[in-house]
Design a protein around this motif. Structure first.
Motif, PDB file in Angstrom:
ATOM      1  N   GLU A  91     -74.499  -6.792  37.512  1.00 45.47           N
ATOM      2  CA  GLU A  91     -75.325  -7.523  36.552  1.00 45.47           C
ATOM      3  C   GLU A  91     -74.399  -8.301  35.630  1.00 45.47           C
ATOM      4  O   GLU A  91     -73.435  -7.757  35.084  1.00 45.47           O
ATOM      5  N   VAL A  92     -74.681  -9.586  35.481  1.00 52.50           N
ATOM      6  CA  VAL A  92     -73.867 -10.446  34.632  1.00 52.50           C
ATOM      7  C   VAL A  92     -74.748 -10.981  33.516  1.00 52.50           C
ATOM      8  O   VAL A  92     -75.788 -11.593  33.771  1.00 52.50           O
ATOM      9  N   GLU A  93     -74.338 -10.733  32.271  1.00 50.78           N
ATOM     10  CA  GLU A  93     -75.065 -11.232  31.115  1.00 50.78           C
ATOM     11  C   GLU A  93     -74.161 -12.228  30.386  1.00 50.78           C
ATOM     12  O   GLU A  93     -73.031 -11.904  30.042  1.00 50.78           O
ATOM     13  N   VAL A  94     -74.681 -13.437  30.188  1.00 49.01           N
ATOM     14  CA  VAL A  94     -73.905 -14.484  29.533  1.00 49.01           C
ATOM     15  C   VAL A  94     -74.505 -14.746  28.169  1.00 49.01           C
ATOM     16  O   VAL A  94     -75.694 -15.023  28.045  1.00 49.01           O
ATOM     17  N   ARG A  95     -73.680 -14.664  27.153  1.00 48.90           N
ATOM     18  CA  ARG A  95     -74.115 -14.976  25.793  1.00 48.90           C
ATOM     19  C   ARG A  95     -73.450 -16.269  25.373  1.00 48.90           C
ATOM     20  O   ARG A  95     -72.247 -16.440  25.533  1.00 48.90           O
ATOM     21  N   ALA A  96     -74.227 -17.188  24.862  1.00 43.61           N
ATOM     22  CA  ALA A  96     -73.773 -18.500  24.396  1.00 43.61           C
ATOM     23  C   ALA A  96     -73.484 -19.447  25.549  1.00 43.61           C
ATOM     24  O   ALA A  96     -72.944 -20.514  25.352  1.00 43.61           O
ATOM     25  N   GLY A  97     -73.871 -19.103  26.745  1.00 43.23           N
ATOM     26  CA  GLY A  97     -73.687 -19.989  27.887  1.00 43.23           C
ATOM     27  C   GLY A  97     -74.832 -20.963  28.047  1.00 43.23           C
ATOM     28  O   GLY A  97     -74.762 -21.877  28.854  1.00 43.23           O
ATOM     29  N   GLU A  98     -75.898 -20.775  27.264  1.00 37.80           N
ATOM     30  CA  GLU A  98     -77.057 -21.646  27.407  1.00 37.80           C
ATOM     31  C   GLU A  98     -76.966 -22.909  26.557  1.00 37.80           C
ATOM     32  O   GLU A  98     -77.808 -23.780  26.663  1.00 37.80           O
ATOM     33  N   PHE A  99     -75.949 -23.002  25.711  1.00 33.14           N
ATOM     34  CA  PHE A  99     -75.827 -24.181  24.870  1.00 33.14           C
ATOM     35  C   PHE A  99     -75.447 -25.389  25.708  1.00 33.14           C
ATOM     36  O   PHE A  99     -74.456 -25.354  26.445  1.00 33.14           O
TER      37      PHE A  99
END
Length: 113
Positions: A91-99
């Motif tokens: 499972e990979v969780e990306v934080r701040a990658g949606e900007f």
């Protein structure tokens, strides 16, 4: 020497703990004759880690804002948490990658990162 190499994550945690900032981009600018030496170092408050010192080289005063802006953009990286769930599951969780980025050539997550 920019002084950025003497910083510690503990010092920055204490300094920025009262803010709502997830990232702090520290930049130094030192005059060398008619030009300026620019360097930076990112701090990630979520993971409480400091990135490496990044040098942007030298710039004249007229190009200084552009060089500093590019340095800050290049120092930014999303936080990625990888959790192994089994032999074939991750499972990979990306934080701040949606900007979204203004410059399509400066992808935040590149293949293989």
């Amino acid at each position: 020497m920019t002084g950025l190499d003497r910083l510690s994550a503990e010092e920055l945690q204490a300094r920025y703990s009262g803010t709502h900032w997830d990232r702090v981009m520290l930049v130094t600018i030192a005059r060398q004759g008619a030009r300026f030496d620019i360097a930076g170092r990112p701090y990630n408050a979520t993971t409480r880690t400091l990135g490496p010192v990044a040098g942007a080289g030298r710039a004249r005063s007229t190009g200084l804002p552009t060089v500093v802006g590019r340095l800050v953009r290049d120092m930014f990286a999303p936080t990625v948490q990888i959790t192994v769930g089994g032999a074939k599951e991750v499972e990979v969780e990306v934080r701040a990658g949606e900007f979204p980025v203004a410059d399509p050539d400066s992808e935040q997550l590149q293949l293989g990162t």
